[in-house]
Each structure stands twice: as structure tokens, then as C-alpha cells.
Design a protein around this motif. Structure first.
Motif, short mmCIF file in Angstrom:
data_model
loop_
_atom_site.label_atom_id
_atom_site.label_comp_id
_atom_site.label_asym_id
_atom_site.label_seq_id
_atom_site.Cartn_x
_atom_site.Cartn_y
_atom_site.Cartn_z
N SER A 1 0.71 -1.10 -0.07
CA SER A 1 0.12 0.09 0.13
C SER A 1 0.82 1.38 0.16
CB SER A 1 -0.92 0.00 1.39
OG SER A 1 -0.25 0.00 2.46
N ASP B 1 -8.88 3.67 -0.22
CA ASP B 1 -7.62 4.07 -0.98
C ASP B 1 -8.02 5.44 -1.62
OD1 ASP B 1 -6.43 1.73 -0.12
OD2 ASP B 1 -6.58 0.54 -1.90
N THR C 1 -6.15 -4.54 4.48
CA THR C 1 -6.39 -5.84 3.73
C THR C 1 -5.35 -6.86 3.01
OG1 THR C 1 -6.92 -4.95 1.90
CG2 THR C 1 -8.78 -5.04 3.25
N GLN C 2 -4.19 -5.91 3.02
CA GLN C 2 -3.35 -6.88 2.38
C GLN C 2 -1.92 -6.77 3.23
OE1 GLN C 2 -2.60 -6.54 -1.82
NE2 GLN C 2 -4.39 -5.58 -2.43
N ASP C 3 -1.27 -5.41 3.57
CA ASP C 3 -0.20 -5.59 4.15
C ASP C 3 -0.16 -6.29 5.61
OD1 ASP C 3 1.31 -4.28 2.34
OD2 ASP C 3 0.53 -2.51 2.69
N ASN D 1 -3.43 4.65 0.82
CA ASN D 1 -4.16 3.36 0.70
C ASN D 1 -4.43 2.90 1.94
OD1 ASN D 1 -4.03 4.16 -2.13
ND2 ASN D 1 -2.18 3.17 -2.15
N GLU E 1 -7.33 1.12 2.97
CA GLU E 1 -7.86 -0.14 2.88
C GLU E 1 -6.73 -1.25 2.45
OE1 GLU E 1 -10.27 -1.57 -1.00
OE2 GLU E 1 -11.45 -0.42 0.46
N THR E 2 -5.80 -1.03 1.60
CA THR E 2 -5.05 -1.91 1.18
C THR E 2 -4.06 -2.27 2.09
OG1 THR E 2 -5.10 -1.27 -1.12
CG2 THR E 2 -3.17 -2.24 -0.74
N TYR E 3 -3.69 -1.15 2.81
CA TYR E 3 -2.73 -1.33 3.99
C TYR E 3 -3.43 -2.47 5.18
CZ TYR E 3 -0.10 -0.97 8.42
OH TYR E 3 0.60 -0.96 9.61
#
Length: 432
Positions: free
Chosen positions: A182, A262, A274-276, A268, A270-272
Motif C-alpha cells: 500500500s 484507498d 486488507t493486504q499488508d 491506501n 484499505e490496502t494496508y
């Protein structure tokens, strides 16, 4: 000095001491050498109280700057604080030098007492240490025995037997979760490892991601929400088993509200999350990949994020506990939200609202959302009721927990205590 910084601000002793200090100052400042000056002091206190009532009405009732309904206790302490301020100010005039000195000292004392009363109702700060710099957590070491062993499917905890090296309590510490994908600049996260995660050969455990409000810090769920205490109590009754709780920084800056989306403006978030964050947890702890074993919880802004994430990513998070959240991502008003959060796109804003997401993804096959509300905050209670109805309509297993409290951490504590066993049983930690 250390004992003073760590002494509970909401304890009866502190409240009584603060009230006595305020009372002594008020009595001294009210009694003047002549009846005219005494009357002037009374007028000063009354005018101050009136100004306090007007300020509270304008900020909270008329302009709704904080976006929440604050309790009548907060209103009363605000009025008391302004009354003390008015009383002290009038004593600066037509008085001897020593009375002026007392009045100057009384101003911060009066305001501090008011702040203590407000904090006792809101429950934001538990100690003076939190007020002046926040709780400091030691760096959490890798104590899981085996790292990065994500397991597919649920786990049968009925076969778990607590080993001899099982500690009595879990461990809370700080970790760094970088935004590799992210590029989101997050502060250090705070993690709770239950006793079962601290043994030499830990079992595969479920995960709960906890989100603070805004402004807030990753430590708030533990310092203000008392999560570790409740998790330890749960673990003590379940052979050391409890979810691993990770409280990441979804804000980046306590003054910002990235809305867990994001965006070009705030990064970002959300990406942080849900992914990171999710990838980091799977890479560092023995956890299940099954979404039924993953949950999100949060308060206020974090409660809004909870609904967003669980509704949008049922393949990642099977459960959520959202406390005092809004209907969806918002920055004061809709036009500002669309401009800053969605690059001017009204369609993108509308699609990001949890109710729209639920309608688009319905029917949900295996998702639980628990909404928590403090009923003295009428606006957010209505939000919770609307989202609860929308969740049911989308096929979710949805529950609504209402407490006779407000938009505060007391509500979080009450809701979490009731919701934790429900989510933990769904995760398989309680076979009863």
C-alpha cells in the motif's frame, strides 16, 4: 512520580480529590471582603456557566462539530468548568495581589477538574501517562515458536490440552507492520498474544483486527478498551485460548481520517489493512486462513471501518464487532467526502457505502456482524439499527447490542465483553 502518572484518572479517589480542590478554590473566590465584590464573583460564575452552556450548545447541538451526541454529564462538566473560569477571572480585578495569585492558580485547576470529570464519563484516558504521551509498549518479540504457518480450514480446539509452560496471562507489545504493498505510512501496531500463543508449540489461533477511533492510536483498544484484561479472562476460562488481536494504525496521522479506503488524499488505508496487515499476520503467527477464523472490531471511525471491511471482504473476514460506527465513510459532510476521498466521483462514494456493498454482494453465506451502540448517543444508535437491518436483509447473521451509555469507551468495553464469547465460539474456541 511514576505512581502519579500511572494512577487511574477515573478512580473515586481522583474524582473526590479533584472535586475538593475545585470546591476549596470556588469557596475562597466567592467569599470577598464586601458584599458588592461577593456579588461580582457570583455574577462571574453565573456568566461563565452561561457561556459554557452556550458554547456546548453551539459546538455539539447546533454545529455537531464532533459528529456525536455527547452526554449530559459532559454538558454539566463543561458548564462547571466555564463557571469556575468566570469566577476566577472576576477575582483578577479589584482584589489584593494574593487573591490574584490564587485566581491565576485556580484557572488551570478548575479546567483540569472539569476535564477529569469529562474524561471519567468518556473513558478515553485511564492514566495521566496516557494524557501526556500515551502508553508505551515494549517491542514484542517473536514468541510463537513457529512463524508463518498459515493453515487452511478450521481447527478442532477440543483436542487442545494446555501444556505445562502455559503462562497465566497473555502478552501485549508493539510491532512494526510496513506498508509494503500500500505504501501507507502507518505508526507501530500493538499486538495481544494469548497465553496459548506463548508456549513452545502453540496451536493455530484465530485473529481479530482491532481499530481505534479518530483521533486515536493503535494502543487505544488496550489502554481505553481494556481488551487485554477481557481476553485474559476469556483465555483463563478456555485453557489459554483466545484470538490473537492485532491493532494496526489505519489512520497514519491522528488528525487524519483516511476512512479505510484507498484515496489520493490520504493514502491506501484499505490496502494496508486488507493486504499488508493481513499478510504480515499470516507470515508471523500460526493462524488459520479460513475467514471464519478472522474478525474485525473497532470503535467510532474504527467501527465504521469494521462494517466496511467485513461487508466488502467476506473472503477475508468472517466476523465483525462494530461499535458506534457511522453509516459509511464520511469527512464531515458528503461533498467534502466525495472531493477528498473519492476524487470527485459521487458514484464511487455511493458504491463505497456499506449498505450499497451489502446489496451488491448479497446473499452472504457465512458472515457475522455485531453492532454495538450507546443509547444516549441517539444518532449513532440509529446508525447501528439501520446497518443491522441492512445486514439482516443481505443474509448476514447480524446482532445488535445496545448499552445505556454514550459515544465512549465504556460502550466499547461493555459491547466487547458481550460480543467476544459470541465471536470466539464461532471461531471454535468454545465447544460448549
Amino acid at each position: 512520580m511514576d505512581w502519579l502518572l500511572k494512577h487511574p484518572l477515573t478512580s473515586p479517589r481522583v474524582m473526590l480529590a479533584a472535586a475538593i480542590v475545585m470546591g476549596v478554590f470556588a469557596l475562597y473566590l466567592l467569599i470577598r471582603p464586601t458584599w458588592k465584590r461577593t456579588l461580582l464573583s457570583i455574577v462571574g460564575a453565573v456568566v461563565g456557566a452561561g457561556v459554557g452552556a452556550l458554547v456546548f450548545w453551539w459546538v455539539v447541538d447546533a454545529q455537531n462539530i464532533f459528529g456525536v451526541d455527547l452526554s449530559q454529564v459532559v454538558r454539566l462538566w463543561t458548564i462547571i468548568g466555564f463557571a469556575g473560569l468566570g469566577l476566577a477571572i472576576v477575582n483578577l480585578f479589584k482584589s489584593r495581589w494574593w487573591r490574584k495569585v490564587v485566581a491565576v492558580i485556580a484557572i488551570p485547576a478548575m479546567l483540569a477538574t472539569s476535564a477529569v470529570g469529562i474524561n471519567a464519563d468518556f473513558g478515553a484516558y485511564q492514566t495521566l501517562n496516557e494524557v501526556i504521551g500515551g502508553v508505551k509498549y515494549a517491542q514484542l518479540k517473536d514468541t510463537t515458536g513457529q512463524r508463518g504457518e498459515a493453515v487452511k480450514g478450521t481447527v478442532d480446539y477440543a483436542t487442545w490440552r494446555a501444556p505445562a509452560d502455559l503462562p497465566q496471562r497473555g502478552q501485549v507489545g508493539q510491532v512494526s507492520i510496513p506498508g509494503l504493498i500500500s505504501k501507507f505510512k502507518a505508526r507501530a501496531a500493538v499486538v495481544y498474544l494469548p497465553p496459548a500463543a506463548l508456549v513452545k508449540n502453540p496451536p493455530v489461533l484465530p485473529v481479530m483486527i482491532a481499530l481505534s477511533g479518530q483521533p486515536g492510536t493503535p494502543g487505544n483498544p488496550f489502554s481505553s478498551g481494556h481488551f487485554a484484561t477481557m481476553l485474559d479472562e476469556y483465555a483463563a476460562a478456555h485453557h489459554g485460548l483466545a484470538p490473537i488481536v492485532v491493532s494496526p494504525d489505519q489512520l497514519g496521522n491522528p488528525a487524519d481520517n483516511p476512512m479505510c479506503i484507498d484515496s489520493k488524499t490520504f493514502g491506501n488505508s484499505e490496502t494496508y489493512l486488507t493486504q499488508d496487515v493481513t499478510n504480515w499476520i499470516k507470515a508471523n503467527y500460526r493462524v488459520s486462513e479460513d475467514p471464519r477464523m478472522w474478525a474485525v472490531t473497532g470503535f467510532s471511525q474504527g467501527g465504521t471501518c469494521t462494517t466496511q471491511l467485513v461487508a466488502k471482504f467476506p473472503q477475508l473476514y468472517g466476523s465483525g464487532i462494530g461499535v458506534q460506527g457511522q453509516l459509511g465513510p464520511i469527512l464531515n459532510n458528503v461533498p467534502n467526502t466525495i472531493a477528498q476521498g473519492f476524487d470527485g466521483s459521487k458514484a464511487a462514494y455511493e458504491a463505497a457505502q456499506p449498505r450499497a456493498i451489502m446489496q451488491a454482494k448479497a446473499p452472504y453465506r457465512d458472515t457475522l456482524l455485531i453492532y454495538g451502540a450507546g443509547t444516549t448517543d441517539h444518532k449513532y444508535t440509529e446508525y447501528a439499527r439501520q446497518l443491522h437491518r441492512a445486514s439482516l436483509a443481505a443474509g448476514m447473521d447480524s446482532k445488535l447490542i445496545e448499552e445505556p451509555t454514550g459515544h465512549d469507551w465504556r460502550t466499547v468495553q461493555s459491547v466487547f465483553r458481550e460480543a467476544l464469547p459470541i465471536v470466539a465460539k464461532r471461531m471454535g474456541l468454545d465447544a460448549g
